[in-house]
Scaffold this motif. Structure first.
Motif, PDB file in Angstrom:
ATOM      1  N   ARG A 111       7.211  -3.440  -9.870  1.00 30.33           N
ATOM      2  CA  ARG A 111       6.792  -5.179 -10.851  1.00 30.33           C
ATOM      3  C   ARG A 111       6.098  -5.923  -9.334  1.00 30.33           C
ATOM      4  O   ARG A 111       6.085  -6.917  -9.973  1.00 30.33           O
ATOM      5  N   LEU A 112       5.086  -5.148  -8.710  1.00 25.67           N
ATOM      6  CA  LEU A 112       4.075  -5.878  -7.706  1.00 25.67           C
ATOM      7  C   LEU A 112       2.766  -6.570  -8.712  1.00 25.67           C
ATOM      8  O   LEU A 112       2.982  -5.923  -9.940  1.00 25.67           O
ATOM      9  N   ASP A 113       2.532  -7.737  -8.976  1.00 31.18           N
ATOM     10  CA  ASP A 113       1.225  -8.050  -9.117  1.00 31.18           C
ATOM     11  C   ASP A 113       0.360  -7.455  -8.681  1.00 31.18           C
ATOM     12  O   ASP A 113       0.144  -6.281  -7.424  1.00 31.18           O
ATOM     13  N   PRO A 114      -0.689  -6.324  -9.424  1.00 26.08           N
ATOM     14  CA  PRO A 114      -1.656  -5.505  -9.564  1.00 26.08           C
ATOM     15  C   PRO A 114      -2.869  -5.488  -8.930  1.00 26.08           C
ATOM     16  O   PRO A 114      -3.425  -5.226  -7.892  1.00 26.08           O
ATOM     17  N   THR A 115      -2.770  -7.259  -8.157  1.00 25.54           N
ATOM     18  CA  THR A 115      -3.807  -7.614  -7.356  1.00 25.54           C
ATOM     19  C   THR A 115      -3.691  -7.068  -5.940  1.00 25.54           C
ATOM     20  O   THR A 115      -4.257  -7.566  -4.976  1.00 25.54           O
ATOM     21  N   ARG A 116      -1.991  -6.982  -5.436  1.00 27.37           N
ATOM     22  CA  ARG A 116      -1.921  -6.888  -4.573  1.00 27.37           C
ATOM     23  C   ARG A 116      -1.362  -5.382  -4.355  1.00 27.37           C
ATOM     24  O   ARG A 116      -0.254  -4.987  -3.196  1.00 27.37           O
ATOM     25  N   SER A 117      -1.907  -4.451  -5.315  1.00 30.06           N
ATOM     26  CA  SER A 117      -1.513  -3.127  -5.070  1.00 30.06           C
ATOM     27  C   SER A 117      -2.438  -2.381  -4.216  1.00 30.06           C
ATOM     28  O   SER A 117      -3.521  -2.374  -4.617  1.00 30.06           O
ATOM     29  N   TYR A 118      -2.829  -2.529  -3.239  1.00 29.30           N
ATOM     30  CA  TYR A 118      -3.828  -2.131  -1.656  1.00 29.30           C
ATOM     31  C   TYR A 118      -3.599  -0.243  -1.916  1.00 29.30           C
ATOM     32  O   TYR A 118      -2.637   0.361  -2.027  1.00 29.30           O
ATOM     33  N   GLY A 119      -4.956   0.435  -2.042  1.00 29.29           N
ATOM     34  CA  GLY A 119      -5.238   1.439  -2.100  1.00 29.29           C
ATOM     35  C   GLY A 119      -5.237   2.108   0.196  1.00 29.29           C
ATOM     36  O   GLY A 119      -4.807   3.180   0.174  1.00 29.29           O
ATOM     37  N   ASP A 120      -5.554   0.777   0.570  1.00 30.68           N
ATOM     38  CA  ASP A 120      -5.359   1.143   2.067  1.00 30.68           C
ATOM     39  C   ASP A 120      -4.749   0.277   2.511  1.00 30.68           C
ATOM     40  O   ASP A 120      -4.727  -1.169   2.475  1.00 30.68           O
ATOM     41  N   ALA A 164       1.140  -1.393   0.236  1.00 31.57           N
ATOM     42  CA  ALA A 164      -0.254  -0.317   0.201  1.00 31.57           C
ATOM     43  C   ALA A 164       1.066   1.123   0.087  1.00 31.57           C
ATOM     44  O   ALA A 164       1.334   1.671   0.671  1.00 31.57           O
ATOM     45  N   LEU A 165       1.261   1.468  -1.469  1.00 35.30           N
ATOM     46  CA  LEU A 165       2.823   2.574  -1.459  1.00 35.30           C
ATOM     47  C   LEU A 165       2.488   3.658  -0.912  1.00 35.30           C
ATOM     48  O   LEU A 165       3.265   4.842  -1.563  1.00 35.30           O
ATOM     49  N   SER A 166       1.047   4.468  -1.323  1.00 33.81           N
ATOM     50  CA  SER A 166       0.739   5.433  -1.153  1.00 33.81           C
ATOM     51  C   SER A 166      -0.636   5.888  -0.396  1.00 33.81           C
ATOM     52  O   SER A 166      -1.020   5.345  -1.085  1.00 33.81           O
ATOM     53  N   SER A 167      -0.752   6.797  -0.092  1.00 30.52           N
ATOM     54  CA  SER A 167      -2.631   6.937  -0.137  1.00 30.52           C
ATOM     55  C   SER A 167      -3.408   7.373  -1.127  1.00 30.52           C
ATOM     56  O   SER A 167      -4.368   7.224  -1.047  1.00 30.52           O
ATOM     57  N   ARG A 187      -0.764   7.293  -7.367  1.00 28.93           N
ATOM     58  CA  ARG A 187       0.629   7.123  -7.120  1.00 28.93           C
ATOM     59  C   ARG A 187       1.178   5.404  -6.680  1.00 28.93           C
ATOM     60  O   ARG A 187       2.393   5.471  -6.880  1.00 28.93           O
ATOM     61  N   ALA A 188      -0.422   5.201  -5.504  1.00 29.27           N
ATOM     62  CA  ALA A 188       0.090   3.490  -5.368  1.00 29.27           C
ATOM     63  C   ALA A 188       0.052   2.811  -6.646  1.00 29.27           C
ATOM     64  O   ALA A 188       0.920   1.803  -6.661  1.00 29.27           O
ATOM     65  N   ALA A 189      -0.942   2.841  -7.427  1.00 29.93           N
ATOM     66  CA  ALA A 189      -1.127   1.809  -8.434  1.00 29.93           C
ATOM     67  C   ALA A 189       0.937   2.211  -9.054  1.00 29.93           C
ATOM     68  O   ALA A 189       1.451   1.317 -10.315  1.00 29.93           O
ATOM     69  N   ALA A 190       0.818   3.897  -9.336  1.00 31.99           N
ATOM     70  CA  ALA A 190       2.359   3.564 -10.376  1.00 31.99           C
ATOM     71  C   ALA A 190       3.166   3.693  -9.526  1.00 31.99           C
ATOM     72  O   ALA A 190       4.097   2.311 -10.638  1.00 31.99           O
ATOM     73  N   SER A 191       3.600   3.639  -8.766  1.00 35.68           N
ATOM     74  CA  SER A 191       5.012   2.857  -7.708  1.00 35.68           C
ATOM     75  C   SER A 191       4.593   1.557  -7.795  1.00 35.68           C
ATOM     76  O   SER A 191       6.136   0.404  -7.478  1.00 35.68           O
ATOM     77  N   ALA A 192       3.428   0.819  -7.707  1.00 31.98           N
ATOM     78  CA  ALA A 192       3.311  -0.485  -7.649  1.00 31.98           C
ATOM     79  C   ALA A 192       3.887  -1.225  -8.664  1.00 31.98           C
ATOM     80  O   ALA A 192       4.784  -2.107  -9.001  1.00 31.98           O
ATOM     81  N   ALA A 193       3.584  -0.710 -10.098  1.00 35.98           N
ATOM     82  CA  ALA A 193       4.202  -1.440 -11.416  1.00 35.98           C
ATOM     83  C   ALA A 193       5.975  -1.192 -11.558  1.00 35.98           C
ATOM     84  O   ALA A 193       6.312  -1.959 -11.632  1.00 35.98           O
TER      85      ALA A 193
END
Lengths: 380, 380, 380, 380
Positions: free
Chosen positions: C54-63, C38-41, C45-51
Motif C-alpha cells: 500500500r505504498l504511494d506508487p510515486t514513492r516506489s523506486y526502481g533504484d 525500492a523493493l526489488s531490482s 516485482r518492485a511495483a507489485a510489492s509496493a502495491a
C-alpha cells in the motif's frame, strides 16, 4: 556396624521382579547378608531360587511359618525378614515373623484391608519390632530435603498440593496375555480390592503426606476402570481438603498413555512453592513467592536429611535403587540401635513404617467409600 | 487484503494493560488500522488516550453508544470494534455494536452471566456479525496442531484430560494495596461473581475443550478463597467426566506461589498421549502408547493448522503476542471473506467465538452450582 | 512520540523472507510507518510489492540511488531506511542513504569486506547518522540482563566463554534444488566469501561479545565445507583467547543435523556462571560458584535493561519478533532523541550498530587468516 | 555364576572416595566378594580399613607386592584385583598383579605416561589377563545404545562431534586448604603431568570415541591453568579432526563455575544427530535430519546393549553407581567366561579396557605436544 544383619526373605523366587530389587537394595550399602528364605510356594522353584542365591539349603524353607519358627530358634537366626510376596500374603507373613520376634521389612501395600493393617501395627508395637514399609520414593534425598524445607516453615502455610502418579503399562488388557506382573496386580484375590489405587495411588498419597507433613481430612473420589474386562480400577482421582483449609488433587493412573513412572508432586504455600518429579530425582525446584525458581540438587545443598541419604557427589546421579537402598540402610541403623541400645541417627527416622501403611489403607477405604457414595466428600 | 480493516476500540485507555495488547496484536499482521475509540469513561483520559494513539479527535467518543451510532453512520465507519473494558461491560458494549451491524472482537470472559452470554450469541447470529472472543491460547500453532492430531484420531479415544492454570500474583491481598489489575478483577461488581474461576478457569476449560474437541458432561467442584478479605474465589478445582467415559481434572489457582502463568494441558488416549505448556509454546510433546516421546515443534512439523498460525522458521520462538495476533488475523480473514463474499481459509475457522464464551459461562455456572451443592456431580 | 517515523525499505520485495520480518518488527511497537521503497531490482516485482504494501506508487523506486535522492529532497521524506538486500549490496545502499543524510537500519552482516565496513562506520560518524545493525539476539530481554549482570561484576572475572550456533538446514545441497534462501547465501558473489561464518558465525561472535563486554584478542580457526559442491563454508569453529586470559570456544554450523536455530551461550567467571539458549529466550540460568542454579525470567527479575525490552508480564512468552522489534524501538528512540535534541533513554543504547558490524567483519577476516595459516593463532 | 569372584583391592582405605565407589559397584550385582586388600600405604590405616571391611586380617597386606605374591599362591586366592590408588601407582600395582596372573580392574587414568601404559597393555596381552579400566560413563545404557545407533549407521557419516566435561570444584585453590581429593589430583608427582586433562579430559575423549567408534586423527590444543599457584592444568580445550573429514570440539574444565559434573556429548551425522548429558543419563535425544526430536529412554527402547546394562523398568532412574556396577558386571562375565572356557555375552564386550587407557594417554601426549607447539595441529 560390626556385622552385617542376617536377613531372610519370603517371596522373591525366580521370575519375581520386586524380590530382586529388595536384595539389591539390601546389598548396596553392605548392611545385610541374605541367609534364609521361603522364596516360593512352589518347592522346586523355592529350592532352585535358593541355590541361585547361594543360600544354605537347610535354610531354604517351603513354608514361611516353618521359616519363622526355625530361624527364631537358631542362635544365628535372621535379624530381619523381607516380605516380597503378592499383597494378600503381606499380613499373614508379617504376623508370623513379628510373633517370632523378628524385625520386618515389607513391600507395600501393607495389607489388603484396613483392619488387617491396624492389627499389624498393633502387633509390631506390642512386640517392639521394627516394621519398615518400603515406600521407595521417600528414600530420595531431595524428597527428604523437601520434607525438611516444609517442616522448618520455608513454604509457610500449605495451600495447594498436587500429586500425580501416571503410568501407561496397563493401558491395554495385558493381564489377558500372560504378563505375570499385570496378572496378579489386577487379580483382587491376590492384590486386594484396589488395583491402581493400591499399587500406585498409595505411593502418591504417601509422598504428599511425607513431604507436607499433612494428611488430608476429607476427600471426594472418582475410582474408575477403563480397560474392558479388568477386575480392578486402573485410574483413580480425588479432590482433597486439609484441616488447615488447604486444597489438593491426587490422580493415579495406569492407562496414561506415554507415561513411564511419572510420580510428580507440587506444593504451594504462603511463602513458597516446590516441585519434584520422580523421573528426575536429583533435583528439587523451589520458588519463593514472587521470586526466582531455584534448582536444588542433591549434594550441593546444605541438608542433613539429604546428605544422610546420598552416597556420591552432586552431578553423579543417584536413582531408584539408591532410594530403595536408603530404606534398607535406615532399617539397619534402627535395628542395630535397638540391638545395641543406642540412639539411631535422627535422619534414619524418616524411614517409612507400618504406620504409613495404615494411613495408606485408610486412604483406600476413604476412596472406595466416596466412590460408593457418588463421589461425596468423606472423612479420611 | 486490499485495505486494512478499520477498527475501533472500547476501553483500553492510558494505564490499561489488555487494551495495549489488543492493539499490538491487531497491528502485528497489518490487517487493521485503529481509527476510532471510546477509550475511557473518564473524558479527560479518553481524550488524552486518543491523542496518544493519534486518533482523529472527532472519532474519540465519550460514550460507546454514541460511538456505535456515529461509526455505523459513516461511510468510512469502523468494520469492527475491539472490546477491552472490565468484564461487566462486555455484554452491553457488544450489544450496542452488534445492533449497529459492526463486527466484534471481545476480550474474555464474554459476560457476567450465562443468560447475558446466550443473548449475545443469539444477537450475533441474528445480525450475522462475527463475534470473536480472544481465548489467546488457542492461537498458538502447537495448540492448533494438538487439536488437529486429536481430531484425526492420533490419540485414539480420549481417556484422561488434565488441565491446570497456575499463577501466584494474587497469593497475597494485593487488591488492598492499590494494584489496579487486582482491584477490578477481585471486585464482583466489575468482574462478575467468579474470580479466578472466570479469569483463568475459563481459559483452562476452553483450552481442554479446544484441543480435545470434547466438553465434559459432568463436574464436581471445589471453589475456594484463600486470601482473607478477598471477595471472589482465588483457587478452583474440579473433577470432570465426559460422555465417552473419559475422566479429567481441572485446577485454576492464583495463589500457586512460584508460578507465573502455568497453563498446562495433558491428554491421554488409547493410542497416544500429549502435553503442552503455555510457557514453552513452540513445542508439543507426543508419545504413542508404549513408544518414545517426540518433541514436535512449530514450523518443523507438517501441519496446515500450525503453518497457518506461524510467521517465522522453526527455532525462532514465537510467543503470546503472536498467538494473540493470530486471533486478530483470523478475525480479519473471516470479516473480509464475508465482505467479499468469498470463503474464508479453513484454518481461520479455528478462531474462538461467542460460542466459546457461552461454553465458558456454562462452566462457571456448573462450578458454582456444584459448589453450592457440597461438591456434588452436576451436569454441564 | 508525537508521530511515527517515516521509513523506507530497500530490498524485501515479494518472496523475500527477512524484509517481511523487518516490516513486522517496525510495526510491532508502532514507531514507524513504511512510506517508500525500492523493493526489488526487478521493476515489475518492485511495483507489485509496493502495491501489496500500500505504498504511494510515486514513492516506489526502481533504484535505491534515485530513492535516496528523491526522499532526501521531500519535506515529508523518510527519516530512516531499512536495508534488507543480499549482503553485497548493504554497503552501497547504506552509503547512498547516509550521504543523503538519512538514518540507516541494516540487516547483518554489515558488508562483504572489512574495508567496506570501516568506510561505512566512518561515513556514519561523519554524517552523524544512526546506523543500526540488526543483531536480533541482542534484543532479547534476558540477553540484555545477562550483559548487565556481567557488567556489574556478578560473574567476577570471565574465564570461559562457549558460544555455539547450530542449524541443520544446509546439511544437504539444497541450494542446488532451487531453495532461494540457500541459493544466495551460498553464492560468494551475493553473500561474500564467508558462508556460515558470515551468516551465523557473526551472530555467535556478537552475542558473546555483547554479553561479556569482551572481545577475544586471538583466535585459532577451522573453516570447513562439508557439502560437496558448496562454494562457501558451512561449518566453522575456533578457539578463542581473551586479553584477561579467558578462554573460549565458538562454533557455527549449518550442517548440525537435528538443530533448528540453536544459538547457545555459556559464560563462566570467578564468581558465577550463566547460560542462555535462544530457543528458550524468556529464561536465563545463573549459578553462583558453589551455589544453586536459578532460573531468571523476563518480567520477574528486577532489571531496567530487561524491563525496557519487554512488553508483557512474566509467563507470557515473548520471542524472536519482539527481540527484533526491540532493535527498531531503540533505533526510533535514538532517532527521535537526535531530532528533538533530547537524551535517549540509557537502555536504548544497547542497540547494536555499525561498530558491531565492523567487529564482525574483523572476526571474519581473522577466521579466514587463521584458516589460511593452518589454524595458527592470529590476532583479531 | 556359581560363585562370586574373589576380589582384592589396592588403595581405597579410610577417607578415600573412589575405593568405596568401586566396592559398592562390585557389590551391586553380587558377582564379587572382597577378601583381600592392601588398602593403605600407612599400616595402621590399612589394618583399620581392613577391619572395617571385615577382611580376614591375614589377607590385609601392607604392601601390594606381598599381596600379589601371597594371593597368587593361595588355592582360594583372589581372581581379580581392583586398583584404586593415586594415578602414579596404577602401573606398578597393575604390573605386579598381572605378573602374578591375576585379572585387573583399574581406575583411570591408566598410567602417568604413554610408554608406561603401552607396557601394561603388552603385559596384559602376554599374560592373557583381563585388564578393565573403569571409564564409568561408558557403562550407561543410553551411552551404549548411542554407540549401537551409530555403529548401525543411523547417523550416517559423522560430521561434527562436541564433547564437554565441566566442573567447578577446582575454581578456587582448594588444594591449598586441605581438600584431600584436590590435593593429590593437583600434585604432578601423584597425578602425573596432566591435571584436568588427565582427570576428566580423558573421560570426554573416551566418551566421544566410545560412542562414535572414531578416534580423531589430529588435534590443536589449548592447555591452561587459571588458578594462581596451581601446578597442573585446570582447563583444556581442543579442536579435533577425523580421518573422514569430521570436525570436533573438546573442552574439559574444572573451573566452570556453576557446573557439577556436566559431561555432555553431541554428535551430528549426515542422517541424524544425537545428544547425551551425563546428569540425565536415562535419556538420549535423537533427531533425524529434518525431522522431530525423540527422547529415547532406557528400558523403553528395543536395544540389546541398553537392556544388558539395565536392571529396572523405564521411569525408575538408574544412575552413576549402576553405570559403574555395569563395568564390574561385564568384567565378571568376561573373567568367568575365560575361567569356564565359554564365550562371554557379546554385550559384555563393551567393557572398557587397557586399550582405552592407552588411547587416553595418547590423547594426553598429543594435547601436551600441541600446547608445546603453540597450538599447532598434531597427529594423535
Amino acid at each position: 556396624m560390626n556385622r552385617r544383619l542376617r536377613m531372610g526373605m519370603v517371596g522373591g523366587g525366580q521370575g519375581a521382579f520386586i524380590g530382586a530389587v529388595h536384595r539389591l537394595a539390601a546389598r548396596l550399602d553392605d548392611c545385610y547378608e541374605l541367609v534364609a528364605g521361603a522364596l516360593s510356594s512352589d518347592p522346586t522353584r523355592a529350592a532352585a531360587s535358593a541355590a541361585e542365591l547361594r543360600l544354605d539349603p537347610t535354610r531354604s524353607y517351603g513354608d514361611y511359618r516353618d521359616m519363622a519358627r526355625a530361624e527364631a530358634a537358631r542362635a544365628d537366626g535372621i535379624d530381619v525378614v523381607a516380605i516380597v510376596t503378592p499383597n494378600h500374603l503381606h499380613a499373614p507373613v508379617a504376623t508370623a515373623f513379628l510373633e517370632a520376634g523378628i524385625h520386618v521389612i515389607c513391600d507395600k501395600p501393607l495389607a489388603v484391608s484396613l483392619a488387617e493393617g491396624q492389627a499389624l501395627a498393633a502387633l509390631a508395637r506390642r512386640k517392639q519390632r521394627l516394621f519398615a514399609l518400603t515406600h521407595t520414593y521417600s528414600g530420595y534425598p531431595m524428597v527428604r530435603h523437601a520434607r525438611e524445607l516444609i517442616a522448618r516453615g520455608e513454604l509457610g502455610d500449605i495451600r495447594y498440593v498436587h500429586v500425580e502418579y501416571l503410568q501407561d503399562w496397563l493401558a491395554s488388557p495385558v493381564e489377558q496375555s500372560g504378563n505375570k506382573q499385570a496378572g496378579w496386580r489386577t487379580d483382587p484375590a491376590l492384590a486386594g480390592p484396589a488395583g491402581c489405587l493400591g499399587d500406585i495411588g498409595t505411593h502418591a498419597w504417601q509422598l504428599a503426606a511425607f513431604v507436607t507433613g499433612l494428611t488430608p481430612s476429607e476427600l471426594a473420589a472418582d475410582v474408575h476402570t477403563f480397560v474392558p474386562g479388568r477386575r480392578v480400577d486402573d485410574h483413580v482421582q480425588a479432590m482433597l481438603r486439609y484441616a488447615n483449609g488447604a486444597r489438593g488433587l491426587l490422580v493415579a493412573s495406569q492407562i496414561a498413555s506415554g507415561e513411564e513412572n511419572a510420580l510428580n508432586l507440587r506444593v504451594h504455600g504462603t511463602r513458597a512453592g516446590l516441585r519434584f518429579s520422580q523421573e528426575s530425582p536429583n533435583e528439587l525446584w523451589f520458588t519463593p513467592q514472587g521470586g526466582e525458581t531455584t534448582r536444588l540438587t542433591r549434594g550441593r545443598i546444605d541438608s542433613p536429611a539429604a546428605a544422610h541419604a546420598t552416597r556420591i557427589p552432586p552431578g553423579h546421579p543417584e536413582g531408584y535403587l539408591e532410594a530403595f537402598a536408603q530404606l534398607y540402610r535406615d532399617a539397619a541403623l534402627q535395628i542395630v540401635a535397638q540391638q545395641t541400645n543406642t540412639p539411631a541417627p535422627p535422619e534414619s527416622l524418616m524411614l517409612t513404617t507400618v504406620d504409613d501403611g495404615v494411613a495408606g489403607l485408610r486412604f483406600i477405604e476413604a476412596m472406595l467409600e466416596s466412590q460408593a457414595r457418588q463421589g461425596a466428600w468423606v472423612g479420611v
